[in-house]
Design a protein around this motif. Structure first.
Motif, mmCIF file in Angstrom:
data_model
loop_
_atom_site.group_PDB
_atom_site.id
_atom_site.type_symbol
_atom_site.label_atom_id
_atom_site.label_comp_id
_atom_site.label_asym_id
_atom_site.label_seq_id
_atom_site.Cartn_x
_atom_site.Cartn_y
_atom_site.Cartn_z
ATOM 1 N N SER A 192 0.843 -1.201 0.000
ATOM 2 C CA SER A 192 0.000 0.000 0.000
ATOM 3 C C SER A 192 0.875 1.247 0.000
ATOM 4 N N THR A 193 0.406 2.262 -0.713
ATOM 5 C CA THR A 193 1.182 3.489 -0.823
ATOM 6 C C THR A 193 0.392 4.689 -0.297
ATOM 7 N N TYR A 194 1.113 5.651 0.219
ATOM 8 C CA TYR A 194 0.526 6.842 0.811
ATOM 9 C C TYR A 194 1.338 8.049 0.360
ATOM 10 N N TYR A 195 0.638 9.163 0.162
ATOM 11 C CA TYR A 195 1.302 10.362 -0.324
ATOM 12 C C TYR A 195 0.805 11.598 0.410
ATOM 13 N N ALA A 196 1.711 12.535 0.604
ATOM 14 C CA ALA A 196 1.290 13.848 1.079
ATOM 15 C C ALA A 196 0.472 14.516 -0.022
ATOM 16 N N ASP A 197 -0.485 15.341 0.371
ATOM 17 C CA ASP A 197 -1.340 16.005 -0.616
ATOM 18 C C ASP A 197 -0.515 16.808 -1.616
ATOM 19 N N PHE B 281 4.218 12.250 -7.689
ATOM 20 C CA PHE B 281 5.249 11.339 -7.183
ATOM 21 C C PHE B 281 4.686 9.926 -7.122
ATOM 22 N N THR B 282 5.563 8.944 -7.347
ATOM 23 C CA THR B 282 5.176 7.543 -7.231
ATOM 24 C C THR B 282 6.257 6.796 -6.465
ATOM 25 N N ILE B 283 5.832 6.072 -5.436
ATOM 26 C CA ILE B 283 6.768 5.270 -4.653
ATOM 27 C C ILE B 283 6.575 3.802 -5.012
ATOM 28 N N SER B 284 7.678 3.058 -5.080
ATOM 29 C CA SER B 284 7.594 1.636 -5.388
ATOM 30 C C SER B 284 8.747 0.918 -4.700
ATOM 31 N N ASP C 279 -0.399 6.152 9.897
ATOM 32 C CA ASP C 279 -0.267 7.612 9.895
ATOM 33 C C ASP C 279 1.183 8.022 10.132
ATOM 34 N N SER C 280 2.104 7.129 9.800
ATOM 35 C CA SER C 280 3.495 7.361 10.170
ATOM 36 C C SER C 280 4.144 8.527 9.436
ATOM 37 N N LEU C 281 3.564 8.958 8.311
ATOM 38 C CA LEU C 281 4.131 10.140 7.659
ATOM 39 C C LEU C 281 4.019 11.370 8.553
ATOM 40 N N ASN C 282 3.095 11.320 9.506
ATOM 41 C CA ASN C 282 2.935 12.418 10.459
ATOM 42 C C ASN C 282 3.550 12.111 11.817
ATOM 43 N N ASN C 283 4.221 10.968 11.930
ATOM 44 C CA ASN C 283 4.823 10.561 13.200
ATOM 45 C C ASN C 283 6.220 10.012 12.945
ATOM 46 N N GLN C 284 7.156 10.886 12.757
ATOM 47 C CA GLN C 284 8.504 10.483 12.374
ATOM 48 C C GLN C 284 9.198 9.650 13.454
ATOM 49 N N ASP C 285 8.750 9.778 14.696
ATOM 50 C CA ASP C 285 9.359 9.012 15.791
ATOM 51 C C ASP C 285 9.149 7.509 15.638
#
Length: 126
Positions: free
Chosen positions: A56-61, A67-70, A105-111
């Protein structure tokens, strides 16, 4: 055990750039891998994440549709393909890994990330 980001450089607005994140000393199979970036004078922000289990992929708005992650587990590499680049995409880009291997939601939780690579600078300018 480390991650290494590469592929940064100077690119013109509207251009493309491909960043790679390679692991050394461990397998990426069970890690969620994300890209973060830090622009001059700004805080580091999440860009994109790919989960380990189902890809599964997630992107900032701000990067959706551009952008594409793979991931290629056989090569222990995660790629961030960046198209239609804008000057505001200029930043140091970092890749990071975490277990468990879901993004959530880890893109918002770098820790949540245990492993960080050194960054690679992307400059978008004419």
């Amino acid at each position: 055990v480390q991650l290494q980001a590469s592929g940064g450089g100077l690119v013109q607005p509207g251009g493309s750039r491909r960043l790679s994140c390679a692991s050394s000393g461990f397998s990426l199979d069970y890690h969620a891998i994300s890209w973060f970036r830090q622009a001059p004078g700004k805080e580091r922000e999440g860009v994109s994440c790919v989960s380990s289990n189902d890809g599964s992929t997630y992107y900032a708005d701000s990067v959706k549709g551009r952008f594409t992650i793979s991931r290629d587990n056989a090569k222990n590499t995660v790629v961030l393909q960046m198209n239609s680049l804008k000057p505001e995409d200029t930043a140091i880009y970092y890749c990071a890994g975490k277990v468990p291997g879901f993004c959530g939601d880890s893109l918002n939780n770098q820790d949540e990330y245990q492993i960080w690579g050194r960054g690679t600078l992307v400059t978008v300018s004419s």
